[in-house]
Design a protein around this motif. Structure first.
Motif, PDB file in Angstrom:
ATOM      1  N   LEU A  63      39.573 -15.034  14.682  1.00 50.59           N
ATOM      2  CA  LEU A  63      40.034 -13.982  15.575  1.00 50.59           C
ATOM      3  C   LEU A  63      40.388 -14.514  16.965  1.00 50.59           C
ATOM      4  O   LEU A  63      41.019 -13.811  17.758  1.00 50.59           O
ATOM      5  CB  LEU A  63      38.942 -12.906  15.716  1.00 50.59           C
ATOM      6  N   GLY A  64      39.956 -15.721  17.278  1.00 50.27           N
ATOM      7  CA  GLY A  64      40.212 -16.291  18.593  1.00 50.27           C
ATOM      8  C   GLY A  64      39.346 -15.680  19.678  1.00 50.27           C
ATOM      9  O   GLY A  64      39.749 -15.633  20.849  1.00 50.27           O
ATOM     10  N   LEU A  65      38.150 -15.223  19.294  1.00 49.24           N
ATOM     11  CA  LEU A  65      37.241 -14.602  20.247  1.00 49.24           C
ATOM     12  C   LEU A  65      36.119 -15.558  20.607  1.00 49.24           C
ATOM     13  O   LEU A  65      35.763 -16.454  19.841  1.00 49.24           O
ATOM     14  CB  LEU A  65      36.653 -13.315  19.670  1.00 49.24           C
ATOM     15  N   ARG A  66      35.534 -15.362  21.761  1.00 50.95           N
ATOM     16  CA  ARG A  66      34.450 -16.217  22.232  1.00 50.95           C
ATOM     17  C   ARG A  66      33.157 -15.902  21.485  1.00 50.95           C
ATOM     18  O   ARG A  66      32.975 -14.812  20.948  1.00 50.95           O
ATOM     19  CB  ARG A  66      34.212 -15.999  23.727  1.00 50.95           C
ATOM     20  N   ALA A  67      32.253 -16.853  21.480  1.00 53.40           N
ATOM     21  CA  ALA A  67      30.900 -16.645  20.981  1.00 53.40           C
ATOM     22  C   ALA A  67      29.935 -17.001  22.104  1.00 53.40           C
ATOM     23  O   ALA A  67      29.887 -18.147  22.551  1.00 53.40           O
ATOM     24  CB  ALA A  67      30.634 -17.512  19.761  1.00 53.40           C
ATOM     25  N   ASP A  68      29.194 -15.998  22.578  1.00 56.35           N
ATOM     26  CA  ASP A  68      28.207 -16.263  23.626  1.00 56.35           C
ATOM     27  C   ASP A  68      26.974 -16.947  23.052  1.00 56.35           C
ATOM     28  O   ASP A  68      26.328 -17.753  23.734  1.00 56.35           O
ATOM     29  CB  ASP A  68      27.804 -14.955  24.313  1.00 56.35           C
ATOM     30  N   HIS A  69      26.638 -16.608  21.801  1.00 56.70           N
ATOM     31  CA  HIS A  69      25.499 -17.229  21.124  1.00 56.70           C
ATOM     32  C   HIS A  69      25.869 -17.440  19.663  1.00 56.70           C
ATOM     33  O   HIS A  69      26.523 -16.584  19.051  1.00 56.70           O
ATOM     34  CB  HIS A  69      24.248 -16.355  21.210  1.00 56.70           C
ATOM     35  N   VAL A  70      25.434 -18.550  19.112  1.00 54.38           N
ATOM     36  CA  VAL A  70      25.633 -18.855  17.696  1.00 54.38           C
ATOM     37  C   VAL A  70      24.266 -19.190  17.119  1.00 54.38           C
ATOM     38  O   VAL A  70      23.548 -20.052  17.661  1.00 54.38           O
ATOM     39  CB  VAL A  70      26.601 -20.032  17.490  1.00 54.38           C
ATOM     40  N   LEU A  71      23.896 -18.512  16.034  1.00 54.44           N
ATOM     41  CA  LEU A  71      22.562 -18.741  15.466  1.00 54.44           C
ATOM     42  C   LEU A  71      22.580 -18.602  13.959  1.00 54.44           C
ATOM     43  O   LEU A  71      23.521 -18.057  13.380  1.00 54.44           O
ATOM     44  CB  LEU A  71      21.542 -17.780  16.090  1.00 54.44           C
ATOM     45  N   GLY A  72      21.525 -19.074  13.324  1.00 58.84           N
ATOM     46  CA  GLY A  72      21.375 -18.931  11.888  1.00 58.84           C
ATOM     47  C   GLY A  72      20.822 -20.186  11.255  1.00 58.84           C
ATOM     48  O   GLY A  72      20.515 -21.163  11.945  1.00 58.84           O
ATOM     49  N   ASP A  73      20.719 -20.159   9.927  1.00 59.47           N
ATOM     50  CA  ASP A  73      20.309 -21.377   9.223  1.00 59.47           C
ATOM     51  C   ASP A  73      21.518 -22.209   8.819  1.00 59.47           C
ATOM     52  O   ASP A  73      21.381 -23.317   8.313  1.00 59.47           O
ATOM     53  CB  ASP A  73      19.458 -21.036   8.001  1.00 59.47           C
ATOM     54  N   PHE A  74      22.714 -21.650   9.031  1.00 62.48           N
ATOM     55  CA  PHE A  74      23.997 -22.323   8.849  1.00 62.48           C
ATOM     56  C   PHE A  74      24.206 -22.816   7.418  1.00 62.48           C
ATOM     57  O   PHE A  74      24.724 -23.905   7.190  1.00 62.48           O
ATOM     58  CB  PHE A  74      24.157 -23.458   9.868  1.00 62.48           C
ATOM     59  N   ASP A  75      23.825 -21.951   6.475  1.00 62.40           N
ATOM     60  CA  ASP A  75      24.082 -22.265   5.073  1.00 62.40           C
ATOM     61  C   ASP A  75      25.414 -21.719   4.593  1.00 62.40           C
ATOM     62  O   ASP A  75      25.830 -21.995   3.475  1.00 62.40           O
ATOM     63  CB  ASP A  75      22.945 -21.743   4.189  1.00 62.40           C
ATOM     64  N   SER A  76      26.100 -20.930   5.448  1.00 57.73           N
ATOM     65  CA  SER A  76      27.378 -20.353   5.027  1.00 57.73           C
ATOM     66  C   SER A  76      28.524 -20.685   5.983  1.00 57.73           C
ATOM     67  O   SER A  76      29.669 -20.359   5.697  1.00 57.73           O
ATOM     68  CB  SER A  76      27.260 -18.823   4.898  1.00 57.73           C
ATOM     69  N   VAL A  77      28.250 -21.334   7.099  1.00 54.14           N
ATOM     70  CA  VAL A  77      29.304 -21.664   8.053  1.00 54.14           C
ATOM     71  C   VAL A  77      30.108 -22.858   7.539  1.00 54.14           C
ATOM     72  O   VAL A  77      29.560 -23.785   6.937  1.00 54.14           O
ATOM     73  CB  VAL A  77      28.704 -21.948   9.450  1.00 54.14           C
ATOM     74  N   LEU A  78      31.418 -22.820   7.743  1.00 45.83           N
ATOM     75  CA  LEU A  78      32.297 -23.899   7.295  1.00 45.83           C
ATOM     76  C   LEU A  78      32.682 -24.842   8.427  1.00 45.83           C
ATOM     77  O   LEU A  78      33.020 -25.997   8.188  1.00 45.83           O
ATOM     78  CB  LEU A  78      33.566 -23.304   6.669  1.00 45.83           C
ATOM     79  N   SER A  79      32.648 -24.346   9.649  1.00 45.73           N
ATOM     80  CA  SER A  79      33.085 -25.140  10.799  1.00 45.73           C
ATOM     81  C   SER A  79      32.149 -26.318  11.036  1.00 45.73           C
ATOM     82  O   SER A  79      30.934 -26.222  10.861  1.00 45.73           O
ATOM     83  CB  SER A  79      33.139 -24.269  12.052  1.00 45.73           C
ATOM     84  N   TYR A  80      32.750 -27.434  11.466  1.00 45.88           N
ATOM     85  CA  TYR A  80      31.965 -28.614  11.810  1.00 45.88           C
ATOM     86  C   TYR A  80      31.746 -28.731  13.313  1.00 45.88           C
ATOM     87  O   TYR A  80      31.041 -29.624  13.772  1.00 45.88           O
ATOM     88  CB  TYR A  80      32.674 -29.879  11.308  1.00 45.88           C
ATOM     89  N   ASP A  81      32.356 -27.829  14.068  1.00 48.01           N
ATOM     90  CA  ASP A  81      32.293 -27.931  15.537  1.00 48.01           C
ATOM     91  C   ASP A  81      31.432 -26.823  16.130  1.00 48.01           C
ATOM     92  O   ASP A  81      31.829 -26.145  17.073  1.00 48.01           O
ATOM     93  CB  ASP A  81      33.691 -27.898  16.140  1.00 48.01           C
ATOM     94  N   LEU A  82      30.234 -26.620  15.573  1.00 50.11           N
ATOM     95  CA  LEU A  82      29.320 -25.642  16.140  1.00 50.11           C
ATOM     96  C   LEU A  82      28.969 -26.033  17.574  1.00 50.11           C
ATOM     97  O   LEU A  82      28.843 -27.227  17.883  1.00 50.11           O
ATOM     98  CB  LEU A  82      28.038 -25.564  15.304  1.00 50.11           C
ATOM     99  N   PRO A  83      28.810 -25.052  18.457  1.00 50.69           N
ATOM    100  CA  PRO A  83      28.425 -25.371  19.838  1.00 50.69           C
ATOM    101  C   PRO A  83      27.109 -26.137  19.876  1.00 50.69           C
ATOM    102  O   PRO A  83      26.227 -25.939  19.024  1.00 50.69           O
ATOM    103  CB  PRO A  83      28.294 -23.988  20.484  1.00 50.69           C
ATOM    104  N   SER A  84      26.974 -26.978  20.882  1.00 53.47           N
ATOM    105  CA  SER A  84      25.766 -27.800  20.992  1.00 53.47           C
ATOM    106  C   SER A  84      24.513 -26.971  21.248  1.00 53.47           C
ATOM    107  O   SER A  84      23.397 -27.409  20.953  1.00 53.47           O
ATOM    108  CB  SER A  84      25.938 -28.831  22.112  1.00 53.47           C
ATOM    109  N   ASP A  85      24.701 -25.770  21.801  1.00 52.03           N
ATOM    110  CA  ASP A  85      23.548 -24.920  22.095  1.00 52.03           C
ATOM    111  C   ASP A  85      23.291 -23.892  20.990  1.00 52.03           C
ATOM    112  O   ASP A  85      22.579 -22.905  21.203  1.00 52.03           O
ATOM    113  CB  ASP A  85      23.721 -24.212  23.434  1.00 52.03           C
ATOM    114  N   SER A  86      23.855 -24.102  19.809  1.00 54.60           N
ATOM    115  CA  SER A  86      23.601 -23.206  18.681  1.00 54.60           C
ATOM    116  C   SER A  86      22.108 -23.199  18.354  1.00 54.60           C
ATOM    117  O   SER A  86      21.430 -24.224  18.464  1.00 54.60           O
ATOM    118  CB  SER A  86      24.387 -23.644  17.442  1.00 54.60           C
ATOM    119  N   ILE A  87      21.620 -22.038  17.957  1.00 57.28           N
ATOM    120  CA  ILE A  87      20.200 -21.883  17.646  1.00 57.28           C
ATOM    121  C   ILE A  87      20.030 -21.976  16.131  1.00 57.28           C
ATOM    122  O   ILE A  87      20.500 -21.112  15.394  1.00 57.28           O
ATOM    123  CB  ILE A  87      19.668 -20.535  18.158  1.00 57.28           C
TER     124      ILE A  87
END
Length: 213
Positions: free
Chosen positions: A40-64
């Protein structure tokens, strides 16, 4: 905190909606919801999870990052973060469709919000769901979904929902009781008038289509 909306994006089915963020809004990606936000081209203020379904390799460094074995779902973790930040109005995308157990879990997340003084709406491409505990949901007559014949259904999530009043829909009620074992409130219809659904005691789920079927 200034008034704003907490937007949460999950890894469920994508839906296309016009979302205009303000500086007061909070945007949380729950696991694969990060891919959704990137599309969607929208910002993410916070990214969290166990990341078992995310495809991106460029998760923010401050992801929880959380362990996969945990009591809270990723969506629940996102909701709790939004509540901790002081938000009371939640719009959730990517939380419906796909696995049925995830859909049911996310409806329970809405119940958690409603029982903690907040309101949340789950959006699919063609319908939306909101849960109300001891309160009211209203529909203005100028809403696009509030067109004559468009479907709106009401279900009791608690064992009993007492004094349910429905006005402005095709089938109106005054102080009826709904239970979670009989779907009496299914397939009501908008009439184009201002409408509201009120439950005096209990928790109800309201599902409505965003445009006529």
């Amino acid at each position: 905190m200034d008034s704003g909306i907490c937007y949460i994006f999950g890894a469920g089915e994508r839906s296309v909606h016009d979302i205009s963020l303000t500086s007061h809004d909070l945007v949380i990606a729950a696991d694969g919801g990060f891919d959704y936000l990137k599309e969607l081209g929208l910002r993410a203020d916070h990214v969290l999870g166990d990341f078992d379904s995310v495809l991106s390799y460029d998760l923010p460094s401050d992801s929880i990052r959380y362990p996969r074995e945990k009591d809270d779902t990723d969506m629940m973790l996102a909701v709790k973060l939004g509540l901790d930040k002081g938000y009371t109005d939640f719009m959730i995308y990517g939380g419906l469709g796909g696995r049925l157990d995830h859909t049911i879990a996310n409806i329970q997340v809405l119940a958690y919000l409603s029982e903690n003084g907040a309101s949340g709406t789950l959006y699919a491409s063609d319908y939306a769901v909101r849960v109300v505990t001891n309160g009211t949901i209203s529909f203005a007559k100028d809403l696009s979904e509030n067109s004559a014949g468009n479907i709106c259904s009401v279900f009791s999530l608690s064992d009993t929902s007492s004094s349910v009043t429905i006005h402005g829909l095709k089938y109106e009620t005054d102080n009826v009781t709904l239970t979670n074992t009989f779907p009496l409130g299914i397939s009501n219809e908008f009439t184009g008038k201002k409408a509201y659904i009120h439950v005096e005691k209990g928790t109800i789920a309201v599902l409505w289509y965003l445009s006529s079927l």
